[in-house]
Design an enzyme around this catalytic site. Structure first.
Site, short mmCIF file in Angstrom:
data_model
loop_
_atom_site.label_atom_id
_atom_site.label_comp_id
_atom_site.label_asym_id
_atom_site.label_seq_id
_atom_site.Cartn_x
_atom_site.Cartn_y
_atom_site.Cartn_z
N LYS A 26 48.95 39.50 35.38
CA LYS A 26 49.30 38.50 36.38
C LYS A 26 48.27 37.37 36.55
O LYS A 26 48.58 36.34 37.16
CB LYS A 26 49.50 39.18 37.75
CG LYS A 26 50.73 40.04 37.82
CD LYS A 26 51.99 39.21 37.90
CE LYS A 26 53.26 39.99 37.68
NZ LYS A 26 54.00 39.68 36.46
N TYR A 72 52.82 50.55 26.94
CA TYR A 72 51.87 51.01 27.96
C TYR A 72 51.85 52.53 27.91
O TYR A 72 52.88 53.17 28.11
CB TYR A 72 52.33 50.57 29.34
CG TYR A 72 52.05 49.13 29.69
CD1 TYR A 72 50.91 48.78 30.41
CD2 TYR A 72 52.93 48.12 29.33
CE1 TYR A 72 50.65 47.46 30.75
CE2 TYR A 72 52.67 46.78 29.66
CZ TYR A 72 51.53 46.47 30.36
OH TYR A 72 51.26 45.18 30.70
N TYR A 80 57.45 42.30 36.51
CA TYR A 80 56.73 42.04 35.27
C TYR A 80 57.10 40.67 34.68
O TYR A 80 56.22 39.93 34.23
CB TYR A 80 57.01 43.16 34.25
CG TYR A 80 55.97 43.20 33.16
CD1 TYR A 80 54.71 43.75 33.39
CD2 TYR A 80 56.24 42.68 31.90
CE1 TYR A 80 53.74 43.77 32.41
CE2 TYR A 80 55.27 42.70 30.90
CZ TYR A 80 54.03 43.24 31.16
OH TYR A 80 53.06 43.25 30.18
N PRO A 133 43.97 43.66 34.78
CA PRO A 133 44.90 43.05 33.82
C PRO A 133 46.17 43.85 33.55
O PRO A 133 47.05 43.38 32.84
CB PRO A 133 44.05 42.93 32.54
CG PRO A 133 42.94 43.90 32.71
CD PRO A 133 42.70 44.04 34.17
C1 LIG Z 1 39.46 40.22 29.05
C2 LIG Z 1 40.48 39.61 29.97
C3 LIG Z 1 41.84 39.87 29.74
C4 LIG Z 1 42.81 39.29 30.55
N1 LIG Z 1 44.13 39.55 30.31
C5 LIG Z 1 45.08 38.96 31.06
C6 LIG Z 1 46.49 39.09 30.76
O1 LIG Z 1 46.89 39.78 29.83
N2 LIG Z 1 47.38 38.40 31.53
C7 LIG Z 1 46.96 37.58 32.56
O2 LIG Z 1 47.81 36.94 33.21
N3 LIG Z 1 45.66 37.45 32.87
C8 LIG Z 1 44.71 38.09 32.15
N4 LIG Z 1 43.40 37.89 32.41
C9 LIG Z 1 43.06 37.02 33.52
C10 LIG Z 1 43.14 35.56 33.12
O3 LIG Z 1 42.43 35.36 31.92
C11 LIG Z 1 42.61 34.71 34.27
O4 LIG Z 1 43.34 35.03 35.42
C12 LIG Z 1 42.70 33.21 33.99
O5 LIG Z 1 41.76 32.86 33.02
C13 LIG Z 1 42.47 32.42 35.27
O6 LIG Z 1 42.37 31.06 34.97
P1 LIG Z 1 41.44 30.13 35.83
O7 LIG Z 1 41.61 28.76 35.26
O8 LIG Z 1 41.67 30.35 37.25
O9 LIG Z 1 39.95 30.66 35.56
P2 LIG Z 1 39.09 30.66 34.22
O10 LIG Z 1 39.96 30.91 33.04
O11 LIG Z 1 37.97 31.61 34.47
O12 LIG Z 1 38.53 29.18 34.11
C14 LIG Z 1 37.50 28.71 34.92
C15 LIG Z 1 36.76 27.63 34.18
O13 LIG Z 1 35.75 27.09 35.03
C16 LIG Z 1 34.55 26.94 34.29
N5 LIG Z 1 33.43 26.95 35.21
C17 LIG Z 1 32.82 28.01 35.78
N6 LIG Z 1 31.82 27.60 36.59
C18 LIG Z 1 31.80 26.26 36.52
C19 LIG Z 1 30.98 25.26 37.12
N7 LIG Z 1 29.98 25.60 37.94
N8 LIG Z 1 31.22 23.98 36.84
C20 LIG Z 1 32.23 23.62 36.00
N9 LIG Z 1 33.03 24.53 35.38
C21 LIG Z 1 32.82 25.84 35.65
C22 LIG Z 1 34.57 28.10 33.33
O14 LIG Z 1 33.73 27.88 32.20
C23 LIG Z 1 36.04 28.16 32.95
O15 LIG Z 1 36.35 27.37 31.83
C24 LIG Z 1 42.41 38.45 31.63
C25 LIG Z 1 41.05 38.20 31.87
C26 LIG Z 1 40.09 38.78 31.06
C27 LIG Z 1 38.63 38.48 31.33
#
Ligand SMILES: Cc1cc2nc3c(=O)[nH]c(=O)nc-3n(C[C@H](O)[C@H](O)[C@H](O)COP(=O)(O)OP(=O)(O)OC[C@H]3O[C@@H](n4cnc5c(N)ncnc54)[C@H](O)[C@@H]3O)c2cc1C
Length: 402
Positions: A300, A204, A388, A296
C-alpha cells in the site's frame, strides 16, 4: 545567493513529489522540486512494485502511463499458500474487473522524472542542506545548496514529500503532531534474481518457518521475500542459504516452486506501521511516507502516496483557480481516513501471514483456520480482493483537473 520564486516548493523527488509536481503542472501551477539524492540513486532504488487499479488509472489519466502500459504486468488474481497448497483468489471476478499491475517503483519514478524534465519545470537533484522556514506565514522559504551555490525558494506552499527519514515531519514543532506506531518483531529479506517468474501471479505463503512472498518485476526477473528476525544481517546469508530457505518455504505439494537464478540484489527491510497526523502544519503539507508508512505485506505504501497527492492537487487547484481554501483545510482528514484503512489492511495481512515469536500452538492453529476461512469463503475473498486492488479514490480525477 540564488533567489527563486514558485507557487509550490516540493521537498523530495520520490513518487509523491514527482506525482504532485506533474498534477500541478497539468493544472498550470508552478512548482520547484528539490531532491537530496542523485538522479541515478533515485531511479535505481529498488522498492515497491504493486500498483492498485486506482494508481494505474491515475498514471494513465495523467498521461504518464506509456511505460506502464507497455511493460506493466496486469494480475487478475493472487495465490494464498499454506500447508503446502496454493489457493487462488480471482480478484477481477470478485471486484467487477479490477486488478493490480506489477510495475517497479523505479520504473514509475524514471517515467515521472522524464515527464518532469519534458515540462522544463525545475527539479534539483543533489541538493544539500535542505531546510525551510516560515511555514506558518503566507510565504514560506525553502533553502538549499546546489552546485556550490546557496539558494532560496520563496513559495506559497511547501509539500513535504521527503519520505520517512526526511526533514519535513521532524521540523514540525513538538506537540502539533500525534504519532501512532507499531514495530513488528521481524523484517523481510528480499532478493531480485535473474530467473523467469514461475507463476503469473503473486504467491503469499504462510509456512511453519515463517512468511514468504513470490513476486516478479519483469518476464525475466523474479522478486522473492522471506520473513527473518528484524535485526538480521544480510551478510550472514550466502546466496545458497537464501535459495534453500526460499524453496523450503515456497515449494508446494503439487511441485510448484520459484525458478532459481543469479541473485542480483539482496537486503533486509524492517517492518513498521506509522502514522503522523494532522498531515498539515500551516503552509506545510506532508504527503506519502513523510506522514505514514505501512509494512509492505499489503503493498500500500506507494499507492497511499499517490492517493495523498491527488487530494492535495485538487485542493491546490481549487485554491489557485477559485480562491477556495476549504479543500486545503480538509486535506489531512480526507487522507488520514484512507491511511488508517490501509494501515488496518496491512496489519491484517501481516498478522495473518507471519509467524510471531511469542505465538503458541493455539495461535498457529487459529491462524491456519483464518487462512482456511479466507480461501474458502467468497465473502472473505471479496473483502481481501477489494482492499488489495484498492478502495475507490478519495476524490474524483476530474476535481484534480484530469
Ligand atoms: C524495500 C521496500 C519495499 C517496498 N515495497 C512496497 C510495495 O510492494 N508496494 C508499495 O506500495 N509500497 C512499497 N514500499 C513502500 C514504498 O516504496 C513507499 O511507500 C514509497 O516510496 C513512498 O513514496 P514517497 O515519495 O512518499 O517517499 P520516498 O520514495 O521515500 O521519496 C522521498 C524522497 O525524498 C528524498 N529526500 C529525503 N530527505 C530529503 C531532504 N532533506 N531534502 C530533499 N529530498 C529529500 C529522498 O531521497 C527520496 O527521493 C516499499 C518500501 C521499501 C523500502
Amino acid at each position: 545567493m540564488g533567489s527563486l520564486r514558485t507557487q509550490v516548493g516540493i521537498v523530495g523527488a520520490g513518487p509523491a513529489g514527482l506525482l504532485l509536481g506533474h498534477l500541478l503542472h497539468l493544472n498550470g501551477i508552478d512548482s520547484i522540486i528539490v531532491e537530496s539524492r542523485s538522479r541515478e540513486y533515485v531511479i535505481d532504488r529498488v522498492r515497491a512494485g504493486v500498483l492498485e487499479q486506482g494508481t494505474v488509472d491515475l498514471l494513465m489519466a495523467m498521461g504518464v502511463g506509456a511505460g506502464l502500459e507497455r511493460r506493466g504486468l496486469r494480475h487478475d488474481g493472487l495465490f494464498i499458500s499454506f500447508r503446502g497448497r496454493r489457493h487462488h483468489i480471482d480478484m477481477a471476478d470478485l471486484t467487477g474487473g479490477k486488478a493490480i499491475t506489477v510495475y517497479g517503483q523505479n520504473e514509475v519514478v524514471k517515467d515521472l522524472i522524464e515527464s518532469r524534465i519534458a515540462t522544463t519545470r525545475p527539479l534539483y537533484f543533489d541538493a544539500e542542506h535542505v531546510s525551510f522556514s516560515a511555514v506558518d506565514s503566507s510565504s514560506p522559504i525553502i533553502r538549499f545548496r546546489h552546485g556550490g551555490v546557496d539558494r532560496e525558494i520563496h513559495c506559497d506552499f511547501v509539500a513535504g514529500c521527503d519520505g520517512f527519514h526526511g526533514i519535513c515531519r521532524p521540523s514540525i514543532p513538538n506537540g502539533v503532531l500525534a504519532t501512532y506506531e507499531r514495530v513488528y518483531p521481524f523484517g523481510w529479506l528480499g532478493i531480485l534474481a535473474e530467473a523467469a517468474p514461475s507463476s503469473d501471479e503473486l504467491v503469499y505463503t504462510c509456512h511453519e518457518r515463517g512468511f514468504a512472498l513470490f513476486s516478479m518485476r519483469s518476464p525475466t526477473i523474479t522478486r522473492l521475500y522471506c520473513q527473518v528476525p528484524p535485526d538480521e544481517s544480510i551478510d550472514g546469508w550466502s546466496d545458497g542459504a537464501i535459495w534453500e530457505e526460499m524453496l523450503t518455504r515456497m515449494t508446494t505439494s503439487d511441485g510448484w516452486k520459484p525458478n532459481v537464478g543469479r541473485i542480483i540484489q539482496k537486503g533486509v527491510t524492517p517492518m513498521r506501521s506509522f502514522v503522523a497526523a494532522p498531515m498539515r502544519h500551516g503552509r506545510l503539507f506532508l504527503a506519502g511516507d513523510a506522514a505514514h508508512i505501512v509494512p509492505p505485506t499489503g503493498a500500500k505504501g506507494l499507492n497511499l502516496a499517490a492517493s495523498d497527492v491527488l487530494v492535495l492537487a485538487r485542493a491546490m487547484k481549487a485554491f489557485y483557480e477559485r480562491g477556495r481554501s476549504d479543500w486545503l483545510d480538509e486535506y489531512s482528514d480526507v487522507c488520514v481516513r484512507r491511511v488508517w484503512k490501509a494501515q488496518r489492511f496491512s496489519w491484517w495481512m501481516t498478522s495473518t501471514l507471519h509467524r510471531f515469536p511469542d505465538e503458541n500452538a493455539f495461535d498457529h492453529q487459529r491462524q491456519i483456520a483464518d487462512l482456511d476461512y479466507l480461501t474458502s469463503s467468497r465473502a472473505a475473498m471479496t473483502s481481501l480482493a477489494e482492499q488489495y486492488v484498492g478502495l475507490a479514490p478519495e476524490v474524483s480525477f476530474e476535481s484534480a483537473g484530469l
